[in-house]
Write a protein that holds these residues in place. Sequence first.
Motif, PDB file in Angstrom:
ATOM      1  N   LEU A 151       0.830  -1.201   0.000  1.00  0.00           N
ATOM      2  CA  LEU A 151       0.000   0.000   0.000  1.00  0.00           C
ATOM      3  C   LEU A 151       0.862   1.247   0.000  1.00  0.00           C
ATOM      4  CD1 LEU A 151      -2.714   1.422   0.213  1.00  0.00           C
ATOM      5  CD2 LEU A 151      -2.564   1.166   2.721  1.00  0.00           C
ATOM      6  N   ARG A 152       1.888   1.277   0.836  1.00  0.00           N
ATOM      7  CA  ARG A 152       2.758   2.452   0.912  1.00  0.00           C
ATOM      8  C   ARG A 152       3.478   2.669  -0.409  1.00  0.00           C
ATOM      9  NH1 ARG A 152       5.577   4.435   6.249  1.00  0.00           N
ATOM     10  NH2 ARG A 152       7.078   5.936   5.451  1.00  0.00           N
ATOM     11  N   THR A 153       3.939   1.585  -1.022  1.00  0.00           N
ATOM     12  CA  THR A 153       4.611   1.702  -2.319  1.00  0.00           C
ATOM     13  C   THR A 153       3.655   2.202  -3.383  1.00  0.00           C
ATOM     14  OG1 THR A 153       6.146  -0.076  -1.733  1.00  0.00           O
ATOM     15  CG2 THR A 153       5.889   0.440  -4.080  1.00  0.00           C
ATOM     16  N   ALA A 154       2.428   1.703  -3.357  1.00  0.00           N
ATOM     17  CA  ALA A 154       1.441   2.136  -4.345  1.00  0.00           C
ATOM     18  C   ALA A 154       1.103   3.611  -4.181  1.00  0.00           C
ATOM     19  CB  ALA A 154       0.171   1.284  -4.213  1.00  0.00           C
ATOM     20  N   ILE A 159      11.181   5.121  -2.385  1.00  0.00           N
ATOM     21  CA  ILE A 159      10.535   6.392  -2.039  1.00  0.00           C
ATOM     22  C   ILE A 159       9.399   6.147  -1.057  1.00  0.00           C
ATOM     23  CG2 ILE A 159       9.193   8.322  -2.951  1.00  0.00           C
ATOM     24  CD1 ILE A 159      10.898   8.151  -5.485  1.00  0.00           C
ATOM     25  N   GLY A 160       8.649   5.065  -1.247  1.00  0.00           N
ATOM     26  CA  GLY A 160       7.586   4.744  -0.317  1.00  0.00           C
ATOM     27  C   GLY A 160       8.102   4.489   1.087  1.00  0.00           C
ATOM     28  N   ALA A 161       9.269   3.902   1.190  1.00  0.00           N
ATOM     29  CA  ALA A 161       9.830   3.591   2.510  1.00  0.00           C
ATOM     30  C   ALA A 161      10.563   4.772   3.120  1.00  0.00           C
ATOM     31  CB  ALA A 161      10.782   2.394   2.394  1.00  0.00           C
ATOM     32  N   LEU A 215       5.037  10.955   8.557  1.00  0.00           N
ATOM     33  CA  LEU A 215       4.834   9.525   8.415  1.00  0.00           C
ATOM     34  C   LEU A 215       5.953   8.859   7.621  1.00  0.00           C
ATOM     35  CD1 LEU A 215       0.983   9.382   7.738  1.00  0.00           C
ATOM     36  CD2 LEU A 215       2.205   8.981   9.887  1.00  0.00           C
ATOM     37  N   TRP A 216       6.646   9.636   6.758  1.00  0.00           N
ATOM     38  CA  TRP A 216       7.713   9.030   5.966  1.00  0.00           C
ATOM     39  C   TRP A 216       9.060   9.699   6.150  1.00  0.00           C
ATOM     40  CZ3 TRP A 216       9.995  12.485   2.751  1.00  0.00           C
ATOM     41  CH2 TRP A 216       9.241  13.575   2.318  1.00  0.00           C
ATOM     42  N   ALA A 217       9.074  10.927   6.631  1.00  0.00           N
ATOM     43  CA  ALA A 217      10.352  11.623   6.817  1.00  0.00           C
ATOM     44  C   ALA A 217      11.007  11.147   8.112  1.00  0.00           C
ATOM     45  CB  ALA A 217      10.131  13.124   6.865  1.00  0.00           C
TER      46      ALA A 217
END
Length: 444
Positions: free
Chosen positions: A37-40, A99-101, A146-148
Motif C-alpha cells: 500500500l505504501r509503495t502504491a 521512495i515509499g519507505a 509519516l515518511w520523513a
Amino acid sequence: MTLSTSPDTSVRIVGPRPPADPERWPDVARLPRASALRTAIARRIVEGALTRLPLRIRHGDGAGSVPRPAAPRPGEPAALRDGAPTLTLHDPAAFHRRIGADGLIGFGESYMAGEWDSDDLVGLLTVLATHVDDLVPAPLRRLRGLWAHRRPLRDRSTIEGARDNIQRHYDLSNDLFTLFLDPSLTYSSALFDTLPATPDALTAAQHAKIDRLLDLAGVGPGTRLLEIGTGWGELAIRAAARGADVLTVTLSREQRDLALRRIAEAGVAGRVAVELRDYREVEGRYDAVVSVEMIEAVGAEFWPAYFTALRGLLAPGGRVALQAITMPHDRMLATARTHTWISKYVFPGGLIPSPDALARESAAAGLDITHDDGFGDHYAETLRLWRERFVDDPDAVDALGFDRTFRRMWELYLAYSEAGFRARYLDVRQLRLVATGEDGEGPR
C-alpha cells in the motif's frame, strides 16, 4: 567513514551492473521493507507529480537496458518532448519502493543503486528543486512525519559529535578533493568576473572571494585574525601575505596536515598557526574573525553558541566576515529536524540556515550585520566546474579506493547542490558583523 549504520531491514540485493557492496552500502544494496500500500501510494504521488513537470520519463526493460522512448503526453509541446531532461527508470518497482519507505532518502539511494539515470542530471534536479512545493499535494504535506525520518541523535554537533561529523566528510581523502578542486584547494563558492565561468578562471575567482572576505574583515598588516574552518589553508596563506598573524582552527586531521605543508611551502609558517580545535574551545580576542561556509555544519541547536563565541572572540572594534549558504526560512523550518539524503551520506549533523535565522541569532548574541551580499549564480558555476572535473576521471576515483556507488553518490551530491542554486532554492552570502553599537569600521 561510516556511510550508513541503520539497521538491516533488507529484503534482497538489488542494483544494475555491479551491485552495491552490502557491507559498505547496506541501505543501497538492499531494498527496504515497504508495504504494498505504501509503495502504491508513493507511485501514485510520484507519477502524478512528474507528469505535471517539464521533464520526460522513460522506462527501461530492466537494470542496465536501453530505455524505450516515452510516448508524448496529450498536449505536450514539441519543445518539451525534444529538449526536456529525461528521467530514465531502469527499475521502477525498486524506485517507487524506496521512495515509499524513505522518501527523498530513497530517491537518492535509488540513484546510488543505479535504478534511475538522467540524460541531464542537473537539469532534472533543477526542475524538481524549482517545483519542490508542488511535488506533494497540499493535504498530504501535513503527513510528512509519516515518511520523513528524524535526524539521528548521534549526528548532533556537540564537541565530540562535530569532530565525527567533520571527519566523515573532510577526512575522506585529500587526494579525492584534489581531483576536482582547483590548485588553491578552496572548497567553497568562488566569485567570478563573468558568468558562465571557464575552468581556467576558477583559481582567480577563489582568490577574489577570499580577498573580498579579508577586506570585509579589515585584514591588513598586524591584524590578529582567527579563521574558523581551515580548509586546506588558502585563506590563511593570503591573510598572512597581507601581514596578518593568523590562528586557524579545524576538526579535520587530513586538512590540518596538508594545510601545514602548504603554509610552509608558501613561506608564511611564521605567521600562521593551525590547530585541531572546536570553535567553542578557542580563547583570546581577535581583530578579525573569518569563517567560510562553516556555519552549515554547526546545526540549529548550536547556532546560539556559535554566534556567542564569535562575539566573545572579537576585540573592541573588530569585525566578523562570514560566507554562508542560505535557504528560504520556510524550507529551513521544514527540513530542520528531517534526516535527508545529504545529511545521511554527505554532511551529517548540519543545517543550512535562512537569512532570517542568521539575522535573529547574530542579533541575540550582540552582533549587527553591516554588509550582506548574495551571489548564488556563482556557486552554481563553481559546482558545475567541480562536477565536470569529477565525472571526467572515474578511473582516478577508483584508484583511490572509492567504488562505483561512491562515484554515483558524489556525482548526485554535486549535481543536487548545483541544481539548488540554479533553481534559486539556495543562495550563498557574504556578511560582515560587528559588535552591537560599534561603528563597524574596525582596524585596518
